[in-house]
Motif scaffolding. Structure first.
Motif, PDB file in Angstrom:
ATOM      1  N   LEU A 167      -8.826  -5.687   3.591  1.00  0.00           N
ATOM      2  CA  LEU A 167      -9.129  -6.105   2.218  1.00  0.00           C
ATOM      3  C   LEU A 167     -10.160  -5.222   1.508  1.00  0.00           C
ATOM      4  N   PRO A 168     -11.303  -4.873   2.111  1.00  0.00           N
ATOM      5  CA  PRO A 168     -12.265  -4.023   1.377  1.00  0.00           C
ATOM      6  C   PRO A 168     -11.674  -2.664   0.976  1.00  0.00           C
ATOM      7  N   LYS A 169     -10.902  -2.059   1.856  1.00  0.00           N
ATOM      8  CA  LYS A 169     -10.279  -0.767   1.543  1.00  0.00           C
ATOM      9  C   LYS A 169      -9.230  -0.944   0.442  1.00  0.00           C
ATOM     10  N   ALA A 170      -8.483  -2.037   0.481  1.00  0.00           N
ATOM     11  CA  ALA A 170      -7.486  -2.305  -0.556  1.00  0.00           C
ATOM     12  C   ALA A 170      -8.173  -2.467  -1.913  1.00  0.00           C
ATOM     13  N   ARG A 171      -9.294  -3.177  -1.930  1.00  0.00           N
ATOM     14  CA  ARG A 171     -10.036  -3.350  -3.188  1.00  0.00           C
ATOM     15  C   ARG A 171     -10.552  -2.008  -3.705  1.00  0.00           C
ATOM     16  N   GLU A 172     -11.027  -1.172  -2.790  1.00  0.00           N
ATOM     17  CA  GLU A 172     -11.514   0.155  -3.176  1.00  0.00           C
ATOM     18  C   GLU A 172     -10.367   1.009  -3.731  1.00  0.00           C
ATOM     19  N   ASN A 173      -9.202   0.971  -3.078  1.00  0.00           N
ATOM     20  CA  ASN A 173      -8.034   1.705  -3.580  1.00  0.00           C
ATOM     21  C   ASN A 173      -7.633   1.215  -4.965  1.00  0.00           C
ATOM     22  N   LEU A 174      -7.692  -0.088  -5.179  1.00  0.00           N
ATOM     23  CA  LEU A 174      -7.363  -0.655  -6.484  1.00  0.00           C
ATOM     24  C   LEU A 174      -8.369  -0.197  -7.532  1.00  0.00           C
ATOM     25  N   ARG A 175      -9.635  -0.226  -7.174  1.00  0.00           N
ATOM     26  CA  ARG A 175     -10.678   0.220  -8.105  1.00  0.00           C
ATOM     27  C   ARG A 175     -10.456   1.681  -8.495  1.00  0.00           C
ATOM     28  N   LYS A 176     -10.146   2.525  -7.517  1.00  0.00           N
ATOM     29  CA  LYS A 176      -9.899   3.948  -7.789  1.00  0.00           C
ATOM     30  C   LYS A 176      -8.662   4.136  -8.656  1.00  0.00           C
ATOM     31  N   ALA A 177      -7.616   3.374  -8.392  1.00  0.00           N
ATOM     32  CA  ALA A 177      -6.386   3.485  -9.176  1.00  0.00           C
ATOM     33  C   ALA A 177      -6.629   3.078 -10.624  1.00  0.00           C
ATOM     34  N   ILE A 178      -7.405   2.032 -10.820  1.00  0.00           N
ATOM     35  CA  ILE A 178      -7.731   1.581 -12.176  1.00  0.00           C
ATOM     36  C   ILE A 178      -8.562   2.640 -12.891  1.00  0.00           C
ATOM     37  N   ALA A 179      -9.558   3.208 -12.189  1.00  0.00           N
ATOM     38  CA  ALA A 179     -10.400   4.249 -12.785  1.00  0.00           C
ATOM     39  C   ALA A 179      -9.568   5.482 -13.139  1.00  0.00           C
ATOM     40  N   ALA A 180      -8.657   5.869 -12.257  1.00  0.00           N
ATOM     41  CA  ALA A 180      -7.807   7.033 -12.519  1.00  0.00           C
ATOM     42  C   ALA A 180      -6.908   6.777 -13.730  1.00  0.00           C
ATOM     43  N   HIS A 181      -6.405   5.560 -13.841  1.00  0.00           N
ATOM     44  CA  HIS A 181      -5.543   5.208 -14.977  1.00  0.00           C
ATOM     45  C   HIS A 181      -6.327   5.264 -16.288  1.00  0.00           C
ATOM     46  N   LYS A 182      -7.563   4.760 -16.243  1.00  0.00           N
ATOM     47  CA  LYS A 182      -8.394   4.786 -17.459  1.00  0.00           C
ATOM     48  C   LYS A 182      -8.743   6.202 -17.875  1.00  0.00           C
ATOM     49  N   ASN A 183      -8.876   7.097 -16.881  1.00  0.00           N
ATOM     50  CA  ASN A 183      -9.212   8.482 -17.165  1.00  0.00           C
ATOM     51  C   ASN A 183      -7.996   9.334 -17.505  1.00  0.00           C
ATOM     52  N   GLY A 184      -6.832   8.691 -17.517  1.00  0.00           N
ATOM     53  CA  GLY A 184      -5.617   9.402 -17.902  1.00  0.00           C
ATOM     54  C   GLY A 184      -4.986  10.199 -16.773  1.00  0.00           C
ATOM     55  N   ALA A 185      -5.480  10.038 -15.550  1.00  0.00           N
ATOM     56  CA  ALA A 185      -4.895  10.757 -14.423  1.00  0.00           C
ATOM     57  C   ALA A 185      -3.533  10.152 -14.112  1.00  0.00           C
ATOM     58  N   ILE A 186      -2.609  11.001 -13.788  1.00  0.00           N
ATOM     59  CA  ILE A 186      -1.259  10.562 -13.437  1.00  0.00           C
ATOM     60  C   ILE A 186      -1.069  10.778 -11.949  1.00  0.00           C
ATOM     61  N   LYS A 222       0.836  -1.204   0.000  1.00  0.00           N
ATOM     62  CA  LYS A 222       0.000   0.000   0.000  1.00  0.00           C
ATOM     63  C   LYS A 222       0.872   1.257   0.000  1.00  0.00           C
ATOM     64  N   LYS A 223       1.933   1.248   0.796  1.00  0.00           N
ATOM     65  CA  LYS A 223       2.835   2.404   0.834  1.00  0.00           C
ATOM     66  C   LYS A 223       3.417   2.693  -0.545  1.00  0.00           C
ATOM     67  N   LYS A 243       1.836   2.096  -3.253  1.00  0.00           N
ATOM     68  CA  LYS A 243       0.655   2.247  -4.116  1.00  0.00           C
ATOM     69  C   LYS A 243       0.509   1.090  -5.094  1.00  0.00           C
ATOM     70  N   ARG A 244       0.909  -0.084  -4.638  1.00  0.00           N
ATOM     71  CA  ARG A 244       0.754  -1.309  -5.429  1.00  0.00           C
ATOM     72  C   ARG A 244      -0.485  -2.034  -4.895  1.00  0.00           C
ATOM     73  N   TYR A 245      -1.633  -1.439  -5.157  1.00  0.00           N
ATOM     74  CA  TYR A 245      -2.882  -1.921  -4.583  1.00  0.00           C
ATOM     75  C   TYR A 245      -3.240  -3.321  -5.059  1.00  0.00           C
ATOM     76  N   ASP A 246      -2.873  -3.665  -6.285  1.00  0.00           N
ATOM     77  CA  ASP A 246      -3.136  -5.012  -6.776  1.00  0.00           C
ATOM     78  C   ASP A 246      -2.404  -6.043  -5.929  1.00  0.00           C
ATOM     79  N   LEU A 247      -1.179  -5.743  -5.561  1.00  0.00           N
ATOM     80  CA  LEU A 247      -0.393  -6.643  -4.723  1.00  0.00           C
ATOM     81  C   LEU A 247      -0.952  -6.692  -3.300  1.00  0.00           C
ATOM     82  N   GLU A 248      -1.382  -5.557  -2.791  1.00  0.00           N
ATOM     83  CA  GLU A 248      -1.991  -5.520  -1.455  1.00  0.00           C
ATOM     84  C   GLU A 248      -3.220  -6.428  -1.409  1.00  0.00           C
ATOM     85  N   VAL A 249      -4.069  -6.326  -2.429  1.00  0.00           N
ATOM     86  CA  VAL A 249      -5.274  -7.171  -2.489  1.00  0.00           C
ATOM     87  C   VAL A 249      -4.882  -8.641  -2.564  1.00  0.00           C
TER      88      VAL A 249
END
Length: 177
Positions: A156-175, A106-107, A109-115
């Motif tokens: 785990l639920p917070k990690a999944r939420e962080n992963l979901r947000k990171a994926i959404a940000a990546h799709k939206n082009g946010a850096i 998590k530190k 920001k590897r949320y996929d690995l955290e999950v």
């Protein structure tokens, strides 16, 4: 180098098969667990018989717990060693390494690995309990009552939420800087 498998279904089957194969010797492990409990409570002064522990490069994982607690790669190696030890000996994994790996992931920001790490610990506990249930036995420990295990389950639920947000940000082009 990939330390943990990409797909949890493969590791579940591997551990489940190994646990089923390791179950017949569990009868002697009850005596061993009693010996360890007796030693830890101070009733006996030494341990007889072999105590099973996960190893990294031939050394017990506990030797790396303090010195490498901030090293994600070492914590992942310890998780892998714990899972392999569970598969070969039938002993439950130590949740410390999974918790530390999740925190460190998590530190970074590897949320996929955290999950993944959280899910693997929960999966290991399910497999451990199932292996005993198949033979009509109760696990020798209430493994779900471990405070570290409970922290990982709650994370785990917070990690999944962080992963979901990171994926959404990546799709939206946010850096993320």
């Amino acid at each position: 180098m990939e330390i943990l498998p990409k797909d949890n279904s493969n590791i579940r089957e591997y551990i489940a098969q190994a646990m089923r194969a390791a179950l017949p010797p569990f009868e002697s492990r009850y005596r061993e667990l009693e010996a360890v409990a007796s030693f830890l409570s101070g009733k006996t002064k030494s341990l007889s018989g072999e105590v099973f522990s996960a190893k990294i490069d031939g050394k017990p994982t506990c030797q790396f717990a303090e010195s490498h607690k901030d090293d994600l790669d070492m914590m992942l190696r310890a998780c892998k060693a714990e899972l392999e030890n569970m598969a070969s000996t039938g002993c439950i994994v130590a949740p410390f390494y999974f918790e530390r790996a999740a925190i460190l992931a998590k530190k970074q920001k590897r949320y996929d690995l955290e999950v993944k790490v959280c899910e693997l610990l929960i999966l290991a506990h399910e497999i451990f309990k199932d292996a005993y249930r198949v033979h009509g036995k109760k696990p020798p420990l209430n493994i779900d009552a471990s405070p570290r295990y409970e922290k990982v389950v709650k994370r785990l639920p917070k990690a999944r939420e962080n992963l979901r947000k990171a994926i959404a940000a990546h799709k939206n082009g946010a850096i993320d800087v």
